[in-house]
Scaffold this active site. Structure first.
Site, PDB file in Angstrom:
ATOM      1  N   LYS A 131       4.562   0.631   9.129  1.00 44.12           N
ATOM      2  CA  LYS A 131       4.619   1.945   8.472  1.00 44.12           C
ATOM      3  C   LYS A 131       3.976   3.030   9.327  1.00 44.12           C
ATOM      4  O   LYS A 131       4.439   4.159   9.356  1.00 44.12           O
ATOM      5  CB  LYS A 131       3.922   1.872   7.110  1.00 44.12           C
ATOM      6  N   ARG A 139       4.787 -12.587   9.798  1.00 45.38           N
ATOM      7  CA  ARG A 139       5.420 -11.285   9.704  1.00 45.38           C
ATOM      8  C   ARG A 139       6.818 -11.368  10.319  1.00 45.38           C
ATOM      9  O   ARG A 139       7.014 -12.063  11.316  1.00 45.38           O
ATOM     10  CB  ARG A 139       4.563 -10.360  10.573  1.00 45.38           C
ATOM     11  N   GLU A 192       0.878  -1.165   0.000  1.00 41.45           N
ATOM     12  CA  GLU A 192       0.000   0.000   0.000  1.00 41.45           C
ATOM     13  C   GLU A 192       0.923   1.224   0.000  1.00 41.45           C
ATOM     14  O   GLU A 192       1.800   1.327   0.866  1.00 41.45           O
ATOM     15  CB  GLU A 192      -0.880   0.004   1.250  1.00 41.45           C
TER      16      GLU A 192
HETATM   17  P1  ATP Z   1       2.723  -2.105   7.818  1.00 37.85           P
HETATM   18  O1  ATP Z   1       2.098  -2.682   9.041  1.00 37.85           O
HETATM   19  O2  ATP Z   1       4.150  -1.830   7.975  1.00 37.85           O
HETATM   20  O3  ATP Z   1       1.963  -0.946   7.236  1.00 37.85           O
HETATM   21  P2  ATP Z   1       1.441  -3.633   5.862  1.00 37.85           P
HETATM   22  O4  ATP Z   1       1.234  -5.086   5.877  1.00 37.85           O
HETATM   23  O5  ATP Z   1       0.259  -2.789   6.125  1.00 37.85           O
HETATM   24  O6  ATP Z   1       2.647  -3.299   6.779  1.00 37.85           O
HETATM   25  P3  ATP Z   1       1.633  -3.454   3.050  1.00 37.85           P
HETATM   26  O7  ATP Z   1       2.088  -2.340   2.212  1.00 37.85           O
HETATM   27  O8  ATP Z   1       0.191  -3.797   3.007  1.00 37.85           O
HETATM   28  O9  ATP Z   1       2.078  -3.145   4.520  1.00 37.85           O
HETATM   29  O10 ATP Z   1       2.518  -4.734   2.800  1.00 37.85           O
HETATM   30  C1  ATP Z   1       2.874  -5.268   1.556  1.00 37.85           C
HETATM   31  C2  ATP Z   1       3.200  -6.710   1.735  1.00 37.85           C
HETATM   32  O11 ATP Z   1       4.295  -6.872   2.621  1.00 37.85           O
HETATM   33  C3  ATP Z   1       2.033  -7.489   2.322  1.00 37.85           C
HETATM   34  O12 ATP Z   1       1.902  -8.710   1.626  1.00 37.85           O
HETATM   35  C4  ATP Z   1       2.441  -7.708   3.742  1.00 37.85           C
HETATM   36  O13 ATP Z   1       1.861  -8.870   4.224  1.00 37.85           O
HETATM   37  C5  ATP Z   1       3.976  -7.786   3.644  1.00 37.85           C
HETATM   38  N1  ATP Z   1       4.607  -7.380   4.894  1.00 37.85           N
HETATM   39  C6  ATP Z   1       4.407  -6.244   5.587  1.00 37.85           C
HETATM   40  N2  ATP Z   1       5.120  -6.222   6.729  1.00 37.85           N
HETATM   41  C7  ATP Z   1       5.814  -7.379   6.772  1.00 37.85           C
HETATM   42  C8  ATP Z   1       6.727  -7.964   7.707  1.00 37.85           C
HETATM   43  N3  ATP Z   1       7.075  -7.338   8.830  1.00 37.85           N
HETATM   44  N4  ATP Z   1       7.238  -9.177   7.412  1.00 37.85           N
HETATM   45  C9  ATP Z   1       6.890  -9.808   6.281  1.00 37.85           C
HETATM   46  N5  ATP Z   1       6.045  -9.325   5.371  1.00 37.85           N
HETATM   47  C10 ATP Z   1       5.493  -8.127   5.596  1.00 37.85           C
HETATM   48 MG    MG Z   2      -1.482  -3.315   4.784  1.00 37.45          MG
END
Ligand code: ATP
Ligand code: MG
Length: 560
Positions: free
Chosen positions: A272, A262, A35
């Protein structure tokens, strides 16, 4: 098929099983779906390496898909940064996709769901809807609008789209099951009204699709075979499949969602939302502050893409969440930089040496190896003179036999140059040592071939020549948080654990040639650690970031 020699992770096992059951390998396709509401961090690197790694392993395309359904938080700046980071990590995507490109298709499918009696417009407040949701053990209550006629729903949904209603006045909900044991199946919201400009679609839309409705259908549109996401989406899988079921054409690939844990890193936060707070509250200078666990921060700090990929590879993927110690990431950086970083000399805490028997005003050149790890070792010339800086901690007036550095009456070799002997010290009124006066053995020059040049002394010190050395700003970093898991406390905000000493700025001296180094170039400052030229650097005011020390200093402290 994946190579049999290497042990497969559980995602690879799933794919192998699908192939054994007849799934066409040519239909494999993956995606990385960020995102664009912030910069990518080290957790994302795991997901990137997983998805793009599978692409390489199975020779399958991988899409970069921006999951841009929330105009309130998303910006072009983040899209650009994400593309830069994925490329820098060394991966190539097949298609650059945007969920926003599917808004019309998603809308058309939503209309189709309404026509099939599987979606309805709810006109309650969000509080009313929340109150009807029930609990995992208590069923939900039907909305009074649940049985609106298809005609009324179609009319309202179209007017929502046209912008006739205020934000929050209506939503479109899937009509699934208010009694489901999975709360997410209790008539989830598919669309909300949001009068906000979108960074790509502008003001074309004022209704925006929700994540669950968007994600699976986007996977389907792109014909993604395996949609890999983190564990918090495990409960969403049932809904993902329900939504797909509504539009799925059996001649097409039906994407499969699978979840992995994660990745969390110690002494930092990988979310983020939390990283945004560090930026907004000016705890750091920006998303790419070298203390940040963002890809851009790690890059600025001096990490190589190879070391980040190695890290992701080493920790692998798991089914259960755990905390990875940041020292493993540092270890990966050190290993890679050891192979590639040229060796140079810099003094961070200078102490002046005067060689009393060396001719006044003379400059001579000594030869230094650039990197002993190189296949064909190259050399450079370094100026040497009567007045030098060494590291203050490398001299003691008196010390026991285990101190292999310089002490009064003792000898050391100056790296690539001569053997010197400390004769006496000059101090100020407070007793601080200002200068150490030494003599040198004129015949002991390294590489000169004389018997004296081969003479073994216990210590070798790095140094710079005072008239030739250049001043540099050296930014030395420590962990950003004092706690291994700063966001692991329910009663305390993670910002309470900020390390007040995470940055110290040192005025050091570097060998003269280093002012020519370009931003991003990495070096080993001998006996100190790995350093990288900061983008703020200029020839007149060189700036270096410390990437990591030569050894794990934290492990050393633990040993003691
Ligand atoms: P954040 O909590 O940092 O905003 P998010 O999951 O909302 O993370 P996205 O931009 O939606 O962020 O993530 C893109 C991809 O990266 C998704 O498939 C998510 O599952 C994966 N991802 C995000 N954080 C991690 C992590 N700490 N370890 C492994 N994969 C991750
Ligand atoms: Mg997300």
């Amino acid at each position: 098929m994946a190579e049999e020699v290497k042990s497969l992770n559980f995602i690879e096992h799933i794919i192998e099983e699908d192939l054994r059951n007849g799934f066409d390998q040519n239909s494999l396709r993956f995606r990385f779906p960020p995102e664009p509401n912030g910069y990518l961090h080290i957790g994302h690197a795991s997901s990137i390496c997983l998805n793009f790694g599978l692409g390489l392993e199975y020779n399958a395309p991988v899409n970069l898909r921006f999951d841009d359904t929330n105009p309130a938080k998303e910006e072009q700046e983040f899209v650009d940064a994400i593309k830069k980071d994925v490329s820098w990590l060394g991966f190539e995507w097949d298609k650059e996709c945007y969920a926003s490109d599917y808004f019309q298709q998603l809308y058309d499918w939503a209309v189709y769901l309404i026509q099939s009696g599987k979606a309805y417009v709810d006109s309650q407040t969000s509080e009313e809807m929340a109150a009807q949701k029930g609990t995992p053990t208590r069923p939900g209550t039907d909305s009074p609008y649940r049985n609106r006629s298809v005609e009324e729903n179609l009319d309202l949904f179209e007017r929502m789209k046209k912008g006739e209603f205020e934000s929050g006045s209506h939503v479109l909900r899937a009509k699934i099951d208010m009694n489901s044991s999975n709360m997410l199946m209790r008539d989830p919201v598919m669309y909300r009204i949001l009068h906000k400009s979108h960074h790509r679609t502008g003001d074309t839309w004022c209704i925006y699709p929700m994540y669950d409705w968007t994600h699976g259908e986007s996977d389907y549109i792109e014909q993604i075979s395996h949609s890999l996401c983190t564990l918090e989406f495990a409960m969403h899988r049932e809904l993902y499949e329900w939504f797909l079921e509504q539009v799925y054409d059996t001649s097409q690939v039906k994407p499969k969602q699978r979840e992995f844990a994660r990745r969390n890193l110690s002494h930092t936060v990988v979310s983020k939302r939390k990283l945004l707070r560090l930026v907004q509250e000016k705890v750091v200078t920006g998303w790419d502050d070298p203390r940040m666990p963002t890809i851009s921060g790690l890059r600025r700090r001096g990490y190589t893409p190879e070391s980040i990929r190695k890290f992701a590879d080493t920790i692998g993927i798991a089914k259960r969440e755990n905390l990875i110690d940041v020292s493993l990431l540092e270890f990966c950086a050190r290993e890679d930089l050891n192979k590639t970083a040229p060796r140079v000399m810099a003094v961070l805490d200078p102490l002046k040496i005067v060689i009393t028997n060396y001719p006044e005003g003379k400059t001579e050149y000594v030869t230094a190896e650039n990197n002993p790890e190189e296949e064909n070792v190259t050399y450079r010339e370094l100026p040497f003179s009567k007045e030098l800086y060494i590291e203050r901690e490398d001299f003691k007036e008196e010390a026991n036999r285990k101190f292999f550095r310089l002490k009064l009456g003792g000898e050391v070799r100056l790296k690539n140059a001569y053997i010197i002997k400390a004769e006496n010290v000059i101090k100020d009124a407070d007793g601080t040592i200002l200068e150490v006066h030494c003599t040198y053995d004129e015949l002991s020059k390294s590489g000169s071939g004389t018997p004296e040049s081969m003479r073994k002394v216990k210590g070798t010190l790095h140094w710079v020549s005072i008239p030739h050395a250049k001043k540099a700003e050296i930014r030395v970093y420590d962990r950003l948080f004092t706690e291994a898991e700063p966001d692991g406390h329910e009663d305390k905000d993670f910002l309470e654990f900020i390390n007040p000493d995470s940055l110290s700025i040192v005025e050091g001296y570097i060998e003269p040639g280093l002012v020519e180094a370009a931003a991003g170039e990495r070096f080993q400052f001998q006996r100190i650690g790995y350093f990288c030229v900061d983008p703020d650097s200029s020839k007149e005011n060189p700036v270096f970031n410390k990437t990591v020390g030569l050894r794990d200093s934290w492990a050393k402290i633990a040993e003691k």
